[in-house]
Design a protein around this motif. Structure first.
Motif, short mmCIF file in Angstrom:
data_model
loop_
_atom_site.label_atom_id
_atom_site.label_comp_id
_atom_site.label_asym_id
_atom_site.label_seq_id
_atom_site.Cartn_x
_atom_site.Cartn_y
_atom_site.Cartn_z
N ILE A 107 39.40 10.31 55.79
CA ILE A 107 39.45 9.03 56.87
C ILE A 107 39.19 7.73 56.09
N ALA A 108 37.99 7.73 55.59
CA ALA A 108 37.45 6.42 54.77
C ALA A 108 38.22 6.13 53.68
N THR A 109 38.68 7.17 52.84
CA THR A 109 39.51 6.80 51.54
C THR A 109 40.75 6.25 51.89
N GLU A 110 41.53 6.92 53.04
CA GLU A 110 42.62 6.23 53.59
C GLU A 110 42.70 4.86 54.00
N THR A 111 41.39 4.41 54.79
CA THR A 111 41.22 3.35 55.31
C THR A 111 41.13 2.28 54.04
N VAL A 127 38.43 -1.96 46.60
CA VAL A 127 38.92 -1.14 45.32
C VAL A 127 37.51 -0.47 44.57
N GLU A 128 36.68 -1.27 44.44
CA GLU A 128 35.25 -0.68 44.10
C GLU A 128 34.82 0.25 44.77
N LEU A 129 34.63 -0.01 46.00
CA LEU A 129 33.98 1.05 46.74
C LEU A 129 35.10 2.53 46.98
N LEU A 130 36.19 2.18 46.87
CA LEU A 130 37.00 3.62 46.79
C LEU A 130 37.09 4.09 45.53
N ALA A 131 36.80 3.53 44.27
CA ALA A 131 36.60 4.00 43.24
C ALA A 131 35.30 4.96 42.98
N ASP A 132 34.27 4.37 43.73
CA ASP A 132 33.05 5.38 43.69
C ASP A 132 33.15 6.29 44.69
N ALA A 135 35.33 9.18 42.99
CA ALA A 135 34.64 9.86 42.25
C ALA A 135 33.55 10.93 42.53
N GLY A 136 33.13 10.73 43.86
CA GLY A 136 32.23 11.46 44.54
C GLY A 136 30.55 10.92 44.25
N ARG A 137 30.62 9.77 43.74
CA ARG A 137 29.26 9.04 43.72
C ARG A 137 28.88 8.46 45.11
N THR A 138 29.74 8.19 45.86
CA THR A 138 29.28 7.54 47.23
C THR A 138 30.04 8.33 48.05
N VAL A 139 29.30 8.54 49.30
CA VAL A 139 29.81 9.21 50.57
C VAL A 139 30.14 7.81 51.40
N THR A 140 31.35 7.65 51.96
CA THR A 140 31.45 6.56 52.84
C THR A 140 32.16 7.04 54.33
N VAL A 141 31.45 6.56 55.05
CA VAL A 141 32.06 7.03 56.33
C VAL A 141 32.43 5.97 57.38
N ILE A 168 24.45 11.59 56.07
CA ILE A 168 24.32 11.55 54.56
C ILE A 168 25.54 10.53 53.88
N ALA A 169 25.69 9.59 54.69
CA ALA A 169 26.43 8.60 54.05
C ALA A 169 25.84 7.64 53.31
N ASP A 170 26.32 7.14 52.21
CA ASP A 170 25.85 6.14 51.46
C ASP A 170 26.35 4.74 51.89
N VAL A 171 27.51 4.53 52.52
CA VAL A 171 27.98 3.23 52.93
C VAL A 171 28.78 3.60 54.13
N LEU A 172 28.56 2.58 55.12
CA LEU A 172 29.26 2.80 56.52
C LEU A 172 30.43 1.63 56.46
#
Length: 375
Positions: A107-111, A127-132, A135-141, A168-172
């Motif tokens: 969901i977050a990745t498609e957004t 783009v920067e947040l998408l790359a992270d 790569a599994g470095r960041t959980v985005t919700v 467990i999200a790093d970024v919302l």
């Protein structure tokens, strides 16, 4: 691997079969989850309020690269498609693995993918947040209620309830009246909520206009991007529901073969055989619906909204029915906390309400085929 997501409409015939690459991916994910997933540990984690295994997520998302399946290689992903992501979700559903794959990697990745084509600072930040995230470095919700259907409006109030995997999200990704913002979870106020499915915890997220954040898009762009994210989430949720139903059917068949009554396996009784045969037919049909939705998303079909709503309207009910039969046909042991059947029933019921109820998707179908639903 094929390139990802909903780029141009396609009129090709759907391919419901699994490719060799998808079978290999399934085998790898199943082996990982078989080695690292323990349902008893999941139960213990639920009791403590933290069912997640960070090491398992690292292995799946980063080491195996599953978090970036939907992301093109030029943006730091694997350059695969929704078909491969669907295989991962099937296996996560089968193993009842608490992981933020649906919320972050779909969901977050498609957004973010929808926002990555913008010019200016918002697009660059996306783009920067998408790359992270890939790569599994960041959980985005995405900070929206899990129950919100693809076409629902974005909530722009100070608090949003029933946000899945926020813990467990790093970024919302937070909607505000002037657009969509990336906010660090540490800067938001999080209040855990009681959830039916304790393997996918919910929380209320509270932020203010003065909460630090990076603006990713204006309101109109954000609304279209979030609709794309939730549509992909609804379509691939059907694959998770398929995995739930498959496990419930297989476990029930295994148990009724081993359990004896009147000196016979209970699975040999005609009434039970008929129930399991009907369930098998439902699971086969659910597999076709889920695969069709994943294929439509992967190829950008003109009928993607139709395929997604068909999958959700059907697979939701099949997963619940399979889990109910699993509990009932396990008899007394199926009602215990120690047996995992209740985990599958709770996840199936929670998934039935997620990203639009079956009734809501039937209304969408009625509109798409110009056949008004009865009122």
């Amino acid at each position: 691997m094929s390139t990802s997501p909903m780029k141009q409409a396609s009129t090709t015939q759907p391919d419901l079969l699994y490719s060799e690459a998808e079978d290999e991916l399934r085998a790898a994910v199943r082996a990982l989850l078989g080695d690292r997933t323990d349902l008893q540990a999941t139960l213990a984690g639920m009791e403590s309020g933290n069912p997640y295994d960070p090491a398992l997520w690292q292995s799946l998302a980063a080491d195996m690269g599953a978090a970036g399946l939907l992301v093109p290689e030029k943006l730091g992903g694997q350059g695969a498609s929704h078909r491969e992501a669907a295989v991962v979700l099937e296996e996560l559903g089968r193993a009842m693995t608490p992981a933020p794959y649906l919320t972050s990697s779909v969901i977050a990745t498609e957004t973010l993918l929808a926002l990555s084509g913008q010019t200016g600072p918002g697009g660059a930040a996306a783009v920067e947040l998408l790359a992270d995230t890939a790569a599994g470095r960041t959980v985005t919700v995405l900070a929206v209620p899990l129950s919100a259907a693809p076409g629902d409006e974005l909530p722009t109030g100070p608090a949003v309830t029933a946000v899945a995997d926020a813990r467990i999200a790093d970024v919302l990704l937070v909607a505000r009246p002037d657009g969509l913002y990336a906010v660090r979870r540490a800067d938001a106020e999080l209040t855990p909520q009681l959830a039916l499915d304790l393997t996918r915890p919910l929380a209320t997220i509270a932020t203010g206009d003065d909460t630090p954040g990076t603006r990713l898009a204006d309101t109109a762009t954000a609304g279209a991007a979030v609709r794309r994210g939730r549509l992909a989430g609804a379509g691939l949720l059907a694959s998770e529901q398929l995995g739930i139903a498959e496990w419930c059917l297989e476990e029930t068949v295994r148990y009724t073969r081993e359990r004896h009554q009147f000196n016979r396996p209970v699975g040999s009784f005609q009434a039970l055989k008929h129930r399991m045969a009907r369930l098998w037919l439902e699971v086969v049909n659910a597999r076709a619906a889920a695969r069709n939705a994943a294929d439509a998303l992967a190829n950008g079909s003109d009928d993607v909204a139709l395929s997604v709503s068909v999958a959700q309207a059907f697979c939701s009910r099949v997963a619940v029915h399979a889990a109910e039969e699993c509990v009932q046909l396990h008899a007394g042991i199926g009602m215990t906390w120690e047996h995992p059947a209740h985990l599958y029933l709770k996840r199936a019921k929670a998934d039935e309400l997620a990203l639009g109820t079956p009734g809501r998707h039937k209304e969408v179908l009625a509109d798409l085929v110009d056949l008004p639903a009865p009122r």
